[in-house]
Design a protein around this motif. Sequence first.
Motif, PDB file in Angstrom:
ATOM      1  N   LEU A 127     -12.798 -13.051  93.820  1.00 17.20           N
ATOM      2  CA  LEU A 127     -12.135 -12.103  92.935  1.00 17.20           C
ATOM      3  C   LEU A 127     -13.094 -11.641  91.834  1.00 17.20           C
ATOM      4  CD1 LEU A 127      -8.590 -13.704  92.514  1.00 17.20           C
ATOM      5  CD2 LEU A 127      -9.207 -11.654  93.814  1.00 17.20           C
ATOM      6  N   ASN A 128     -13.955 -12.553  91.379  1.00 13.14           N
ATOM      7  CA  ASN A 128     -14.948 -12.176  90.367  1.00 13.14           C
ATOM      8  C   ASN A 128     -15.861 -11.074  90.877  1.00 13.14           C
ATOM      9  OD1 ASN A 128     -14.059 -13.939  88.438  1.00 13.14           O
ATOM     10  ND2 ASN A 128     -15.517 -15.552  88.932  1.00 13.14           N
ATOM     11  N   HIS A 129     -16.157 -11.138  92.169  1.00 14.16           N
ATOM     12  CA  HIS A 129     -16.989 -10.123  92.801  1.00 14.16           C
ATOM     13  C   HIS A 129     -16.321  -8.756  92.682  1.00 14.16           C
ATOM     14  CE1 HIS A 129     -19.199  -8.722  96.717  1.00 14.16           C
ATOM     15  NE2 HIS A 129     -19.441  -7.956  95.695  1.00 14.16           N
ATOM     16  N   TYR A 130     -15.048  -8.691  93.089  1.00 14.83           N
ATOM     17  CA  TYR A 130     -14.317  -7.430  93.028  1.00 14.83           C
ATOM     18  C   TYR A 130     -14.165  -6.942  91.584  1.00 14.83           C
ATOM     19  CZ  TYR A 130     -13.000  -7.825  97.941  1.00 14.83           C
ATOM     20  OH  TYR A 130     -13.026  -7.900  99.313  1.00 14.83           O
ATOM     21  N   PHE A 131     -13.861  -7.879  90.679  1.00 16.31           N
ATOM     22  CA  PHE A 131     -13.663  -7.515  89.285  1.00 16.31           C
ATOM     23  C   PHE A 131     -14.944  -6.962  88.675  1.00 16.31           C
ATOM     24  CE2 PHE A 131     -13.019  -9.002  84.726  1.00 16.31           C
ATOM     25  CZ  PHE A 131     -12.196  -7.930  84.410  1.00 16.31           C
ATOM     26  N   GLY A 132     -16.043  -7.675  88.896  1.00 15.48           N
ATOM     27  CA  GLY A 132     -17.325  -7.219  88.368  1.00 15.48           C
ATOM     28  C   GLY A 132     -17.736  -5.881  88.937  1.00 15.48           C
ATOM     29  N   MET A 133     -17.555  -5.697  90.256  1.00 10.69           N
ATOM     30  CA  MET A 133     -17.939  -4.443  90.887  1.00 10.69           C
ATOM     31  C   MET A 133     -17.076  -3.293  90.365  1.00 10.69           C
ATOM     32  SD  MET A 133     -18.497  -3.567  94.921  1.00 10.69           S
ATOM     33  CE  MET A 133     -16.819  -3.939  95.411  1.00 10.69           C
ATOM     34  N   SER A 134     -15.784  -3.552  90.131  1.00 13.44           N
ATOM     35  CA  SER A 134     -14.897  -2.506  89.627  1.00 13.44           C
ATOM     36  C   SER A 134     -15.332  -2.031  88.251  1.00 13.44           C
ATOM     37  CB  SER A 134     -13.450  -3.029  89.568  1.00 13.44           C
ATOM     38  OG  SER A 134     -12.981  -3.376  90.849  1.00 13.44           O
ATOM     39  N   ILE A 135     -15.704  -2.979  87.398  1.00 14.75           N
ATOM     40  CA  ILE A 135     -16.153  -2.621  86.052  1.00 14.75           C
ATOM     41  C   ILE A 135     -17.442  -1.804  86.123  1.00 14.75           C
ATOM     42  CG2 ILE A 135     -17.049  -3.547  83.881  1.00 14.75           C
ATOM     43  CD1 ILE A 135     -15.070  -5.787  84.089  1.00 14.75           C
ATOM     44  N   ILE A 136     -18.350  -2.211  87.007  1.00 18.96           N
ATOM     45  CA  ILE A 136     -19.596  -1.459  87.174  1.00 18.96           C
ATOM     46  C   ILE A 136     -19.315  -0.030  87.615  1.00 18.96           C
ATOM     47  CG2 ILE A 136     -21.657  -1.230  88.624  1.00 18.96           C
ATOM     48  CD1 ILE A 136     -21.939  -4.227  88.564  1.00 18.96           C
ATOM     49  N   LEU A 137     -18.393   0.135  88.556  1.00 19.69           N
ATOM     50  CA  LEU A 137     -18.080   1.475  89.064  1.00 19.69           C
ATOM     51  C   LEU A 137     -17.443   2.355  87.989  1.00 19.69           C
ATOM     52  CD1 LEU A 137     -16.801   0.653  92.665  1.00 19.69           C
ATOM     53  CD2 LEU A 137     -19.017   1.577  91.977  1.00 19.69           C
ATOM     54  N   VAL A 138     -16.602   1.749  87.129  1.00 16.95           N
ATOM     55  CA  VAL A 138     -16.045   2.508  86.004  1.00 16.95           C
ATOM     56  C   VAL A 138     -17.175   2.942  85.072  1.00 16.95           C
ATOM     57  CG1 VAL A 138     -14.586   2.397  83.947  1.00 16.95           C
ATOM     58  CG2 VAL A 138     -13.785   1.401  86.095  1.00 16.95           C
TER      59      VAL A 138
END
Length: 297
Positions: A278-289
């Motif tokens: 989940l940390n992977h998805y969360f971190g990637m989402s923040i990067i994409l924003v």
Amino acid sequence: MNSTSTTTTTQNKTIIAWLLLCLLATMWGSSFLIMKKALPTFTPVQIGALRIMSAGLVFLPLIISRRKEYPKEKTRYFVASGFLGYLLPAFLFALAGTKVNSSLIGTLNSATPLFVLIVGALFFQQIIRRSQVFGLILGFVGSIILILSVSKDGLSFNNPYALLVILSALMYGFNVNITGKYLSTINPVLLSAWTLCGVAVLAGITLFSTDFLSRINTHAINPLFLVILLGAINSGVAAIIFNYILQIASPVFASSVTYLIPVVATMMGFLDGEPISLNHYFGMSIILVGVYLINKK
């Protein structure tokens, strides 16, 4: 009529740029998994050297036939681009692949646009908008979350190999700005050839100074073919595509390929059995924003 024609041409270039960006992301996103498959057979140094040497060999006929057109006054920029954009990152990514899974390498590599902006502002007089500042902050927060991940095969401060990916992204930041400012008027094919030719020689010398030849046997044929293919297509041909995007769009847009690379790398890693937290998805989402804000007009 001229205005309409200009608008149509601009729109066509935009569409072409986006299509090429997606193609480039697919090519580069698959690189991490290919390197992972070759690591049991060859060392990180051998993989990086073979990759760059193969990319240089693709352009050898062109280099020979167009040698009289070489712009000697641009030599230092070709050398800088060759080292920062190809040779050193190839070694660093291969080394990182021994300790960091491919999907997370791809995600950390998405910090490249952030470094493009920072380097551009500090060394190339580029102006950063307020929305881009927020994007930079969010992008770094996303990267930190990924580094702090405690999942199996994830990234943590106990795994300094993750910093090699960040260092590569910083090098890409310099390379994109150097290419955009000093080499943007050169034909993309010739630009790729002249940039890679010098470092390809160094890569070849490095490769054959190791025990590379003694490692080649019947079990090494597939990994050998994969790395040669990686160099010829994912480095050589991809260099042409990237340089062309850089010329018809902008440095920030061209570096936006790293926004899509995590998606490709994650899919490749998932298909190969790598866990995704989940940390992977969360971190990637923040990067994409963050990168959305960076590109927001």
